[in-house]
Write a protein that holds these residues in place. Structure first.
Motif: not given
Length: 200
Positions: A31-33, A140-146
């Motif tokens: 996720r970080v990458v 897009l940067k904040r999104a953390s789910t599919v």
């Protein structure tokens, strides 16, 4: 840069879909990458956009100098509006279009000189559409789910389509005016000489 940023967003979407549901160090690193790629490429995209805008303003200033020599009385705005027209809230909705309309009219033969053309209208409508519907990369940067990434990508695709349309119309506008205004200037400079030669 648009394609690269879209590819980074797609990579984030695929990566989140492939990750296991449980939290692991490998998942966190992935996720970080992915977020790093999206953040870096969107930053470069914005830098390229600013550079393109600066070049366009410089081009407008150059065209205004030519128009002042062809049809000075028809230029309704001070040359500084080539820059400030894009920056002043409210003015950005109409001043740049007025500025370009005057350049376009100066490039036309005196007998057919008029402000505006279908190309200019389409170009300006594309710009206004970008202002209204082309978002930024923050979702897009904040999104953390599919699901969140998919929603952000859909919005980004619409915005990028609008921006690409505006860029293409801008390229056509630059090409047309860059050819027409120098020809108009040559015509005004050769006109008196031609009349004098005919009189002799």
């Amino acid at each position: 840069m648009t394609v690269a940023t879209e590819a980074a967003g797609w990579h984030k979407y695929v990566m989140l879909g492939a990750l296991p549901r449980q939290e692991t160090d490998a998942a966190d690193n992935a996720r970080v990458v992915a977020d790093m790629w999206v953040g870096n490429l969107s930053g470069w995209w914005q830098a390229f956009g600013v550079a393109a805008m600066v070049l366009f303003v410089l081009w407008l200033w150059t065209m205004r100098e030519l128009a002042d020599r062809v049809w000075p009385q028809g230029q309704r705005r001070h040359p500084a509006w080539a820059l400030f027209g894009w920056l002043v809230p409210g003015a950005q909705l109409f001043v740049p279009k007025m500025f370009v309309n005057d350049l376009w009219a100066a490039a036309r033969p005196a007998s057919r000189r008029r402000r505006g053309a279908p190309l200019l209208t389409a170009w300006w409508l594309a710009f206004l559409a970008c202002l209204r519907w082309a978002g930024d990369f923050a979702p897009l940067k904040r999104a953390s789910t599919v699901h969140a990434v998919g929603e952000a990508m859909r919005g980004l695709l619409v915005g990028d389509a609008l921006r690409v349309s505006f860029a293409a119309l801008t390229a056509v506008l630059v090409w047309r005016l860059s050819g027409a205004l120098p020809r108009a200037l040559d015509g005004t400079q050769q006109g008196p000489a031609g009349d004098q030669a005919a009189g002799e």
